[in-house]
Design a protein around this motif. Structure first.
Motif, PDB file in Angstrom:
ATOM      1  N   LEU A 121       0.816   4.249  -2.765  1.00  0.00           N
ATOM      2  CA  LEU A 121       0.531   5.641  -2.431  1.00  0.00           C
ATOM      3  C   LEU A 121       1.625   6.569  -2.951  1.00  0.00           C
ATOM      4  O   LEU A 121       1.347   7.626  -3.523  1.00  0.00           O
ATOM      5  CB  LEU A 121       0.395   5.813  -0.920  1.00  0.00           C
TER       6      LEU A 121
ATOM      7  N   PHE B   2      -6.486   9.006   1.694  1.00  0.00           N
ATOM      8  CA  PHE B   2      -6.114   9.129   0.288  1.00  0.00           C
ATOM      9  C   PHE B   2      -6.665  10.419  -0.310  1.00  0.00           C
ATOM     10  O   PHE B   2      -5.976  11.123  -1.051  1.00  0.00           O
ATOM     11  CB  PHE B   2      -6.637   7.919  -0.501  1.00  0.00           C
TER      12      PHE B   2
ATOM     13  N   CYS C 193      -7.338   1.329  -4.256  1.00  0.00           N
ATOM     14  CA  CYS C 193      -7.205   1.744  -2.851  1.00  0.00           C
ATOM     15  C   CYS C 193      -8.055   0.841  -1.953  1.00  0.00           C
ATOM     16  O   CYS C 193      -7.602   0.403  -0.882  1.00  0.00           O
ATOM     17  CB  CYS C 193      -7.643   3.195  -2.673  1.00  0.00           C
TER      18      CYS C 193
ATOM     19  N   PRO D 106       0.808  -1.236   0.000  1.00  0.00           N
ATOM     20  CA  PRO D 106       0.000   0.000   0.000  1.00  0.00           C
ATOM     21  C   PRO D 106       0.836   1.279   0.000  1.00  0.00           C
ATOM     22  O   PRO D 106       0.517   2.231  -0.712  1.00  0.00           O
ATOM     23  CB  PRO D 106      -0.838  -0.127   1.277  1.00  0.00           C
TER      24      PRO D 106
ATOM     25  N   ILE E 101      -6.371   0.847   1.656  1.00  0.00           N
ATOM     26  CA  ILE E 101      -5.960   2.235   1.912  1.00  0.00           C
ATOM     27  C   ILE E 101      -7.191   3.045   2.300  1.00  0.00           C
ATOM     28  O   ILE E 101      -8.218   2.989   1.626  1.00  0.00           O
ATOM     29  CB  ILE E 101      -5.290   2.843   0.659  1.00  0.00           C
TER      30      ILE E 101
END
Length: 431
Positions: free
Chosen positions: A319, A360, A350, A315, A355
């Motif tokens: 990102l 985000f 995501c 993750p 996430i």
């Protein structure tokens, strides 16, 4: 890739390359797609109308624009500036600190970086250059950099748009932007102190402390707006859209009745200008709604999600990669286009990677705001150039240190999610 998708992309990028506004490029490309796919072209209008009618939250956008324009038109901006000068003007690089502090306060009223830069920013630049200490380029650069805070601290038009495409709570997004906005202000002030010492900027003539209460009382009604807005949303009194209406009405009451700084003629001009700005945003939203239909028809989000999950991407690495891409896109695209067109492509991934979408969303909006001051496009650089006539080369020369510290602040938000999520969790966010 299907033939119709290929022709859509060819039309989109060809039109954008010759300078056609992105909204028109998307709309024409969408019509090409529907025609080649043998679908009814009326689908374009249907998608726009359905998307707009189902999105009550979009009403907040023109209302926040009206509130910002009223704030700029009256004497409210000047009163806030006088308060900021009295509070922080006495320190090294004083007017630079006034610039950043004014943006922090004004961001709680407008939700728009352009409104911040074109309104209160122009006044501060004149103050800084008139003092003789600061070069035109430096004054313009710190103004552009501080204006990026406008859409991070609530209210925030870009966060309203992100809530539209992600189906996330506007209230939690607004809360998530408060600490990052303060962090951005802090790093800009720290860089201002460093440059002030390096260049030997003299101290400003301090406003006597005994006058601070008077300036505070004068500015207090304007300073109340963010508190009223946040209490309305988080106290359960109003929805975010209703809070936008309250903000616009409160700004009108302040400017017209309390400060007596708004005529009927000026109000008419404000409403006309607000309608134009809202229509410009609405065109991009309309194009994005059709584009979302095309993307869904081609099953692109699921294909991307499957490909990235199949690669077993961590993750954090995902990102960092997405934010690097957004920074690069910010050099050539405006924030509204990125939020409505590009970011929805990453949302399924995501979710698959676990996430948090509030985290985000906030870092994506921060990223888009940094894009507003990133050469060569950097719309805030052009806005300040237009309202002050300061040459672009002088602004770009001075923008790099402020751009650097904002990127470092963004990196901190990515690596430490609690910077974004602490306040939302404090108010009950389960993520």
């Amino acid at each position: 890739m299907s033939l119709q998708l290929g022709l859509f992309l060819l039309a989109l990028f060809s039109l954008a390359a010759i300078g056609t506004p992105i909204a028109y490029s998307i709309l024409v490309g969408a019509l090409v797609y529907l025609a080649v796919a043998g679908q009814d072209i009326a689908l374009a209008g249907e998608q726009i109308l359905a998307g707009l009618y189902e999105s009550f939250v979009l009403l907040a956008v023109p209302l926040f624009i009206v509130a910002a324009n009223i704030m700029n038109a009256g004497t409210i901006s000047e009163r806030l500036l006088q308060f900021c000068v009295a509070a922080v003007g006495r320190f090294r690089g004083g007017l630079g600190h006034v610039n950043v502090t004014a943006s922090l306060i004004f961001s709680g009223m407008s939700g728009s970086a352009v409104a911040d830069a074109a309104g209160i920013g122009k006044i501060v630049i004149e103050m800084m250059t008139r003092s003789g200490q600061y070069s035109r380029g430096y004054a313009a650069a710190i103004t552009a950099a501080s204006a990026t805070i406008g859409p991070i601290i609530p209210p925030s038009i870009p966060m309203v748009l992100y809530a539209l495409v992600s189906n996330q709570s506007i209230g939690y997004l607004f809360l998530g932007g408060i600490v990052p906005g303060l962090l951005m202000g802090l790093v800009l002030m720290a860089m201002n102190v460093y440059i002030s010492k390096q260049r030997g900027f003299a101290l400003e003539e301090p406003v006597p402390l005994r006058e601070l209460p008077r300036h505070t009382v004068t500015a207090f009604p304007a300073l109340l707006m963010p508190a009223i807005l946040l209490y309305g949303i988080y106290g359960g009194v109003t929805t975010p859209t209703e809070a936008a209406a309250v903000a616009a009405a409160y700004a009108l009451l302040l400017a017209a009745l309390f400060y007596r700084a708004l005529s009927l003629r000026a109000l008419y001009q404000i409403l006309v200008e607000s309608a134009r700005s809202s229509a410009a945003v609405g065109l991009v939203i309309g194009g994005a709604l059709i584009l979302n239909y095309i993307v869904a028809s081609e099953n692109i989000p699921n294909m991307m999600a499957d490909a990235l999950v199949g690669l077993d991407v961590p993750p954090l690495l995902f990102l960092l990669g997405v934010n690097l891409l957004l920074l690069l896109l910010g050099c050539v695209l405006d924030a509204t286009t990125i939020i409505l067109v590009i970011i929805p492509l990453f949302l399924p991934t995501c979710r698959e990677l676990g996430i948090d979408l509030i985290h985000f969303g906030v870092i994506a909006v921060v990223n888009c705001m940094i894009g507003l001051i990133t050469p060569p496009y950097g719309i805030l650089l052009f806005v300040i150039n237009a309202v002050t006539k300061i040459p672009l080369r002088e602004i770009i020369k001075e923008i790099w240190p402020f751009l650097g510290v904002l990127v470092l602040a963004l990196l901190a938000m990515i690596l430490v999610p609690d910077v974004v999520l602490w306040l939302p969790r404090l108010f009950g966010y389960p993520g």
